[in-house]
Design a protein around this motif. Structure first.
Motif, PDB file in Angstrom:
ATOM      1  N   LEU A   1       0.720  -1.186  -0.015  1.00  0.00           N
ATOM      2  CA  LEU A   1      -0.483   0.485   0.128  1.00  0.00           C
ATOM      3  C   LEU A   1       0.440   0.991   0.309  1.00  0.00           C
ATOM      4  O   LEU A   1       2.549   1.213   0.515  1.00  0.00           O
ATOM      5  N   LEU A   2       0.284   2.206  -1.030  1.00  0.00           N
ATOM      6  CA  LEU A   2       0.988   3.366  -0.764  1.00  0.00           C
ATOM      7  C   LEU A   2       0.161   4.557  -0.460  1.00  0.00           C
ATOM      8  O   LEU A   2      -1.004   4.495  -0.857  1.00  0.00           O
ATOM      9  N   THR A   3       0.219   5.251   1.023  1.00  0.00           N
ATOM     10  CA  THR A   3      -0.481   6.491   0.842  1.00  0.00           C
ATOM     11  C   THR A   3       0.530   7.647   0.678  1.00  0.00           C
ATOM     12  O   THR A   3       1.563   7.639   0.859  1.00  0.00           O
ATOM     13  N   LEU A   4      -0.693   8.788  -0.148  1.00  0.00           N
ATOM     14  CA  LEU A   4       0.328   9.933  -0.175  1.00  0.00           C
ATOM     15  C   LEU A   4      -0.643  11.033   0.308  1.00  0.00           C
ATOM     16  O   LEU A   4      -1.961  10.769   0.845  1.00  0.00           O
ATOM     17  N   PRO A   5      -0.484  12.743   0.120  1.00  0.00           N
ATOM     18  CA  PRO A   5      -1.293  13.714   0.219  1.00  0.00           C
ATOM     19  C   PRO A   5      -2.604  13.500  -1.359  1.00  0.00           C
ATOM     20  O   PRO A   5      -2.067  12.884  -1.685  1.00  0.00           O
ATOM     21  N   ALA A   6      -4.022  13.514  -0.484  1.00  0.00           N
ATOM     22  CA  ALA A   6      -4.540  12.548  -1.227  1.00  0.00           C
ATOM     23  C   ALA A   6      -5.202  14.215  -2.869  1.00  0.00           C
ATOM     24  O   ALA A   6      -5.715  13.130  -3.555  1.00  0.00           O
ATOM     25  N   SER A   7      -3.800  15.045  -2.552  1.00  0.00           N
ATOM     26  CA  SER A   7      -4.494  15.909  -3.973  1.00  0.00           C
ATOM     27  C   SER A   7      -3.425  14.888  -5.297  1.00  0.00           C
ATOM     28  O   SER A   7      -3.394  15.356  -6.403  1.00  0.00           O
ATOM     29  N   LEU A   8      -2.652  14.145  -4.899  1.00  0.00           N
ATOM     30  CA  LEU A   8      -1.378  13.793  -5.794  1.00  0.00           C
ATOM     31  C   LEU A   8      -1.768  11.912  -6.280  1.00  0.00           C
ATOM     32  O   LEU A   8      -1.827  11.967  -6.969  1.00  0.00           O
TER      33      LEU A   8
ATOM     34  N   ILE B   1      -4.223  12.614  -8.451  1.00  0.00           N
ATOM     35  CA  ILE B   1      -3.826  12.378 -10.195  1.00  0.00           C
ATOM     36  C   ILE B   1      -2.831  11.280 -10.558  1.00  0.00           C
ATOM     37  O   ILE B   1      -3.407  10.526 -11.009  1.00  0.00           O
ATOM     38  N   LEU B   2      -2.250  10.213  -9.139  1.00  0.00           N
ATOM     39  CA  LEU B   2      -1.647   9.261  -9.671  1.00  0.00           C
ATOM     40  C   LEU B   2      -2.917   8.296 -10.489  1.00  0.00           C
ATOM     41  O   LEU B   2      -2.977   7.336 -10.949  1.00  0.00           O
ATOM     42  N   GLU B   3      -4.185   8.247  -9.120  1.00  0.00           N
ATOM     43  CA  GLU B   3      -5.144   7.084  -9.681  1.00  0.00           C
ATOM     44  C   GLU B   3      -5.616   7.165 -10.943  1.00  0.00           C
ATOM     45  O   GLU B   3      -5.305   5.760 -11.777  1.00  0.00           O
TER      46      GLU B   3
END
Length: 199
Positions: free
Chosen positions: A136-143, A146-148
């Protein structure tokens, strides 16, 4: 980089072609010293670090929150996940982001912490590992948003309350009266507002 730096680079190519936009990772005191020594003009802070230094200026750009992504078809993306299963899954820690630390602060209330299977230097490395594994990769939702869209990632619902944090722009007080610096700062703030409205 994808959220603000690349859009800023494109924006300034037309408005101020002589201004060069670069990016380098940094955290905590390392970032503060880079600002003081002029190794960078601005820093984007998502660590919510306490700033006791009177010579560092702060401008809040917007509020963001954490989001966890996984490869398409990941089992955890198709079900409600409890905190123990979430914490016990393999997680990827990105050195330049404090996302695992933020998760662990919330999980600590249940005496849990994330199982870090890999520590990587960049979001790109984390993304490639996510696409080829069950980690699993946790990121800022704004980023993450984009990646999704670009890589058909699946969202994993966090089993804890939303973890919000301010995204802040930092700079050194020696630039307070620098007209060019002020102009770029205003452009960054305007870009951040536009980015949030489009999200």
């Amino acid at each position: 980089d994808l959220i603000l730096v690349q859009p800023l680079r494109r924006r300034l190519e037309g408005l101020a072609p002589s201004v060069r936009v670069g990016w380098m990772p940094g955290q905590g005191e390392e970032t503060i010293e880079a600002l003081r020594q002029g190794r960078c003009h601005f820093a984007i802070d998502i660590e919510s670090m306490e700033l006791l230094a009177a010579d560092i200026r702060v401008l809040k750009l917007y509020d963001d929150k954490l989001a966890t992504v996984a490869r398409a078809g990941h089992p955890l993306s198709e079900q409600e996940v409890d905190a123990e299963s979430f914490a016990g899954s393999d997680h990827i820690a990105v050195s330049a982001l404090p996302t695992i630390e933020l998760l662990d602060r919330e999980l600590a209330a249940q005496r849990l912490m994330c199982t870090v299977a890999a520590q990587v230097p960049s979001v790109l490395a984390g993304l490639l590992l996510t696409l080829s594994s069950d980690a699993l990769l946790t990121l800022p939702a704004s980023l993450a948003l984009i990646l999704e869209k670009q890589f058909a990632l699946a969202r994993v619902k966090l089993p804890i309350e939303d973890i919000s944090f301010p995204v802040r722009l930092l700079w050194h007080s020696s630039h307070d009266r620098d007209e060019c610096h002020n102009w770029v700062r205003d452009e960054i703030a305007a870009l951040a507002r536009e980015t949030r409205r489009a999200a």
